[in-house]
Design an enzyme around this catalytic site. Structure first.
Site, PDB file in Angstrom:
ATOM      1  N   TYR A  27      58.768  13.378  25.835  1.00 60.75           N
ATOM      2  CA  TYR A  27      59.333  14.507  25.985  1.00 60.75           C
ATOM      3  C   TYR A  27      58.307  15.547  26.529  1.00 60.75           C
ATOM      4  O   TYR A  27      58.652  16.827  26.572  1.00 60.75           O
ATOM      5  CB  TYR A  27      59.697  15.111  24.576  1.00 60.75           C
ATOM      6  N   HIS A  52      68.329  16.788  29.790  1.00 65.92           N
ATOM      7  CA  HIS A  52      67.397  15.764  29.051  1.00 65.92           C
ATOM      8  C   HIS A  52      66.261  15.762  29.469  1.00 65.92           C
ATOM      9  O   HIS A  52      65.896  15.490  30.835  1.00 65.92           O
ATOM     10  CB  HIS A  52      68.012  14.481  28.781  1.00 65.92           C
TER      11      HIS A  52
END
Length: 150
Positions: A26, A103
């Site tokens: 991430y 995402h």
């Protein structure tokens, strides 16, 4: 004088932990840093930007419902709700506000349960695997779409 266009950025569960949680997937930027970049980008385009992060599905659904008639575009990272939430899908379809799904990681290069999205087939676009920059690309695309409608 025309009213400013409004874009709502929604972030789902655990994204409040960005910068701490699994940086290999991430990235190291916090959600606050990402949103600050988006606010600057929106301001330069004379767009109002609203943001909500919630770990609660119903809060995201309520924000979508409240956006009806007030928001021109939605950028959503539903996070884990991507793979489970028919309710988010129904809320987005119910208000008929165009949206882009974002995402941070490439969900298709991860565990098989992450490969399916309940939103992708209804989104104007899906951006995944480009890290925090994916939000910037989504915002640019949303701004262009809104400008094309004027």
């Amino acid at each position: 004088m025309t009213a400013k266009s409004r874009i709502l950025v929604l972030n789902g569960p655990n994204l409040n932990l960005l910068g701490l949680r699994e940086p290999t997937h991430y990235g190291s930027q916090t959600l606050e840093q990402i949103v600050a970049i988006l606010r600057d980008q929106a301001q330069k385009a004379d767009i109002e930007l609203e943001h909500l992060q919630s770990n609660r599905e119903y809060e995201l659904i309520e924000a979508i419902h409240q956006a009806f008639g007030k928001v021109d575009f939605i950028i959503i990272n539903p996070a884990a709700f991507t793979h489970t939430s028919v309710a988010l899908r129904d809320a987005l379809l119910g208000v008929a506000i165009p949206f882009i799904e974002v995402h941070l990681s490439n969900v298709h290069a991860r565990e098989p349960f992450r490969h399916h999205s309940y939103l992708s087939d209804k989104a104007q676009g899906v951006i995944c695997g480009l890290g925090a920059q994916g939000y910037e690309f989504a915002l640019s695309a949303a701004i262009r779409a809104l400008q094309a409608k004027q």
